[in-house]
Design a protein around this motif. Structure first.
Motif, short mmCIF file in Angstrom:
data_model
loop_
_atom_site.label_atom_id
_atom_site.label_comp_id
_atom_site.label_asym_id
_atom_site.label_seq_id
_atom_site.Cartn_x
_atom_site.Cartn_y
_atom_site.Cartn_z
N ASP A 1 -5.76 -13.87 9.34
CA ASP A 1 -6.34 -12.61 8.90
C ASP A 1 -6.27 -11.61 10.05
OD1 ASP A 1 -7.98 -11.12 6.79
OD2 ASP A 1 -9.27 -10.91 8.56
N GLY A 2 -5.97 -10.37 9.73
CA GLY A 2 -6.04 -9.30 10.70
C GLY A 2 -5.17 -9.48 11.93
N GLY A 3 -4.05 -10.18 11.77
CA GLY A 3 -3.15 -10.42 12.90
C GLY A 3 -3.45 -11.66 13.70
N ASP A 4 -4.56 -12.35 13.42
CA ASP A 4 -4.90 -13.61 14.09
C ASP A 4 -4.52 -14.78 13.18
OD1 ASP A 4 -5.98 -12.21 16.19
OD2 ASP A 4 -8.07 -12.52 15.56
N ALA A 5 -4.17 -15.89 13.79
CA ALA A 5 -3.86 -17.10 13.03
C ALA A 5 -4.43 -18.31 13.74
CB ALA A 5 -2.35 -17.26 12.85
N LEU A 6 -5.00 -19.21 12.96
CA LEU A 6 -5.47 -20.51 13.41
C LEU A 6 -4.59 -21.56 12.77
CD1 LEU A 6 -7.75 -22.42 14.65
CD2 LEU A 6 -8.82 -22.27 12.39
N VAL A 7 -4.08 -22.50 13.56
CA VAL A 7 -3.29 -23.60 13.03
C VAL A 7 -4.13 -24.86 13.04
CG1 VAL A 7 -1.26 -25.06 13.38
CG2 VAL A 7 -1.10 -22.59 13.76
N VAL A 8 -4.19 -25.53 11.91
CA VAL A 8 -4.89 -26.81 11.80
C VAL A 8 -3.84 -27.90 11.60
CG1 VAL A 8 -6.62 -28.15 10.53
CG2 VAL A 8 -6.86 -25.66 10.74
N ASP A 9 -3.81 -28.86 12.52
CA ASP A 9 -2.87 -29.99 12.49
C ASP A 9 -1.42 -29.51 12.53
OD1 ASP A 9 -5.00 -31.72 12.42
OD2 ASP A 9 -4.78 -32.27 10.31
N PRO A 10 -0.91 -29.18 13.72
CA PRO A 10 0.45 -28.66 13.82
C PRO A 10 1.52 -29.68 13.48
CG PRO A 10 -0.46 -29.04 16.00
CD PRO A 10 -1.58 -29.22 15.03
N GLY A 11 1.15 -30.95 13.37
CA GLY A 11 2.07 -31.91 12.79
C GLY A 11 2.67 -32.90 13.75
N THR A 12 3.90 -33.24 13.44
CA THR A 12 4.52 -34.46 13.90
C THR A 12 5.38 -34.31 15.14
OG1 THR A 12 6.29 -33.95 12.37
CG2 THR A 12 4.55 -35.38 11.57
N LEU A 13 6.22 -33.30 15.14
CA LEU A 13 7.19 -33.12 16.21
C LEU A 13 7.16 -31.68 16.71
CD1 LEU A 13 10.25 -35.04 14.72
CD2 LEU A 13 8.57 -35.89 16.37
N PRO A 14 7.27 -31.46 18.01
CA PRO A 14 7.23 -30.09 18.54
C PRO A 14 8.26 -29.16 17.91
CG PRO A 14 6.95 -31.67 20.32
CD PRO A 14 7.28 -32.47 19.10
N ALA A 15 9.45 -29.66 17.61
CA ALA A 15 10.47 -28.79 17.03
C ALA A 15 10.04 -28.27 15.67
CB ALA A 15 11.80 -29.53 16.92
N ARG A 16 9.36 -29.09 14.90
CA ARG A 16 8.89 -28.65 13.57
C ARG A 16 7.74 -27.67 13.71
NH1 ARG A 16 9.38 -34.71 11.46
NH2 ARG A 16 11.63 -34.70 11.03
N ALA A 17 6.83 -27.94 14.64
CA ALA A 17 5.74 -26.99 14.86
C ALA A 17 6.26 -25.67 15.41
CB ALA A 17 4.71 -27.59 15.81
N ALA A 18 7.31 -25.72 16.20
CA ALA A 18 7.90 -24.48 16.72
C ALA A 18 8.47 -23.64 15.58
CB ALA A 18 8.98 -24.81 17.74
N GLU A 19 9.03 -24.30 14.58
CA GLU A 19 9.54 -23.58 13.42
C GLU A 19 8.39 -22.92 12.65
OE1 GLU A 19 12.33 -24.40 9.45
OE2 GLU A 19 11.66 -26.08 10.70
N LEU A 20 7.29 -23.66 12.49
CA LEU A 20 6.10 -23.10 11.86
C LEU A 20 5.60 -21.91 12.66
CD1 LEU A 20 3.56 -23.01 10.07
CD2 LEU A 20 2.65 -24.92 11.42
N ARG A 21 5.50 -22.08 13.97
CA ARG A 21 5.00 -20.98 14.81
C ARG A 21 5.90 -19.75 14.70
NH1 ARG A 21 2.94 -21.39 21.07
NH2 ARG A 21 2.17 -19.24 21.16
N ALA A 22 7.20 -19.96 14.67
CA ALA A 22 8.12 -18.83 14.56
C ALA A 22 7.90 -18.07 13.25
CB ALA A 22 9.56 -19.31 14.67
N ALA A 23 7.61 -18.81 12.17
CA ALA A 23 7.37 -18.15 10.89
C ALA A 23 6.09 -17.33 10.92
CB ALA A 23 7.30 -19.19 9.77
N VAL A 24 5.06 -17.85 11.58
CA VAL A 24 3.79 -17.13 11.70
C VAL A 24 3.98 -15.88 12.54
CG1 VAL A 24 1.46 -17.26 12.67
CG2 VAL A 24 2.36 -19.18 11.33
#
Length: 228
Positions: free
Chosen positions: A29-52
Motif C-alpha cells: 500500500d502507498g508504495g510500501d511492500a511487506l513480503v511474507v515467506d519469500p520462499g525457496t531459492l534466492p533466484a525465485r525471490a529475486a524475481e518476485l522482488r523485481a516484480a514488486v
C-alpha cells in the motif's frame, strides 16, 4: 508455478513457488511492500522482488511464518531489509538450517539441489515474541506469534483492512497438515482455536488456494486423534 503476482484481496497478493504450491505473499500500500515467506531459492525471490519494484513499490520488511526451508531459504534476496520471525523460529533456523539443507539435497532435483547447496542460510534479525503491529503504507498489519504448533515457533499475519490472515503452514489447502519432529499437536490445536476466534474471514495458507474457516475444522478433525 506462478511467475506473477496473483490478487487475493485489496493490498494482498501471492506468488506461488513450485515447491508444493508454497505461497509467498506481498502486502502493499502507498508504495510500501511487506513480503511474507519469500520462499525457496534466492533466484525465485529475486524475481518476485523485481516484480514488486517494477511497479514502484519498495520492500520495507520481510516476515517469516516458520523456519522451514521452503518458506525462508530465499532470504538472501531480501537481506537488506528487516526480517521478523518468532524467536523460536530464529533459533531453529540457526541450529538446524544446515540439517534442513542436507535433507533437501536428498530429494530435490539436480537443479534445485545445486541452488540449495550454494545458497547462504540467512537468519532473521528481529524476533517477534509478542503481538506487534506494522504499518505498510496506510495498512495496519498485525503479527501474532503462536506455537509451538506446526513447528516450535509459528507466526501468523493479519491484514484486517483486507479481511485476510496469512496462516503459514498452520493451515494448508494443497495437502493435509504436515507433521515432523518439531510439531506439537496439542499446541497446533490451540493455535487453530485462536485462529477460529481471531483470524480474518479469508485465510491464505502456506500452500494452496485461499480458503475460509472451514479448513480449520478439517485440520482439527485430522489432528485431534493424534493428540490423544
Amino acid at each position: 508455478m506462478s511467475s506473477q503476482l496473483l490478487p487475493v484481496a485489496p493490498g494482498v497478493e501471492r506468488w506461488v513457488m513450485p515447491e508444493a504450491a508454497m505461497n509467498a505473499v506481498v502486502v502493499a500500500d502507498g508504495g510500501d511492500a511487506l513480503v511474507v515467506d519469500p520462499g525457496t531459492l534466492p533466484a525465485r525471490a529475486a524475481e518476485l522482488r523485481a516484480a514488486v519494484e517494477a511497479r514502484g513499490d519498495r520492500i520495507v520488511a520481510v516476515v517469516i511464518t516458520h523456519a522451514h526451508w521452503d518458506h525462508c531459504f530465499a532470504l538472501s534476496a531480501v537481506d537488506d531489509v528487516p526480517c521478523l520471525a518468532h524467536p523460536t523460529a530464529i533459533a531453529e533456523l540457526r541450529q538446524h538450517g544446515d540439517a534442513q539443507r542436507e535433507a533437501v539435497l536428498g530429494f530435490a532435483s539436480p537443479e534445485v539441489a545445486d541452488a540449495v547447496r550454494a545458497l547462504p542460510i540467512v537468519i532473521p534479525g528481529e524476533p517477534v515474541a509478542a503481538p506487534r503491529t506494522l504499518r505498510v503504507g496506510a495498512l495496519e498489519v498485525e503479527l501474532e506469534p503462536l506455537g509451538p504448533a506446526h513447528t516450535g515457533g509459528d507466526l501468523v499475519v493479519h491484514v484486517p483492512a483486507a479481511g485476510v490472515t496469512i496462516a503459514g503452514d498452520l493451515v494448508e489447502t494443497a495437502d493435509d497438515p504436515q507433521l515432523d519432529e518439531s510439531t506439537d499437536v496439542g499446541g497446533w490445536l490451540r493455535a487453530l482455536d485462536r485462529l477460529e476466534q481471531h483470524a480474518q474471514p479469508l485465510l491464505l495458507p502456506g500452500h494452496g488456494e485461499p480458503c475460509g474457516h472451514e479448513r480449520i475444522v478439517h485440520h482439527r478433525a485430522l489432528l485431534e486423534p493424534r493428540a490423544v
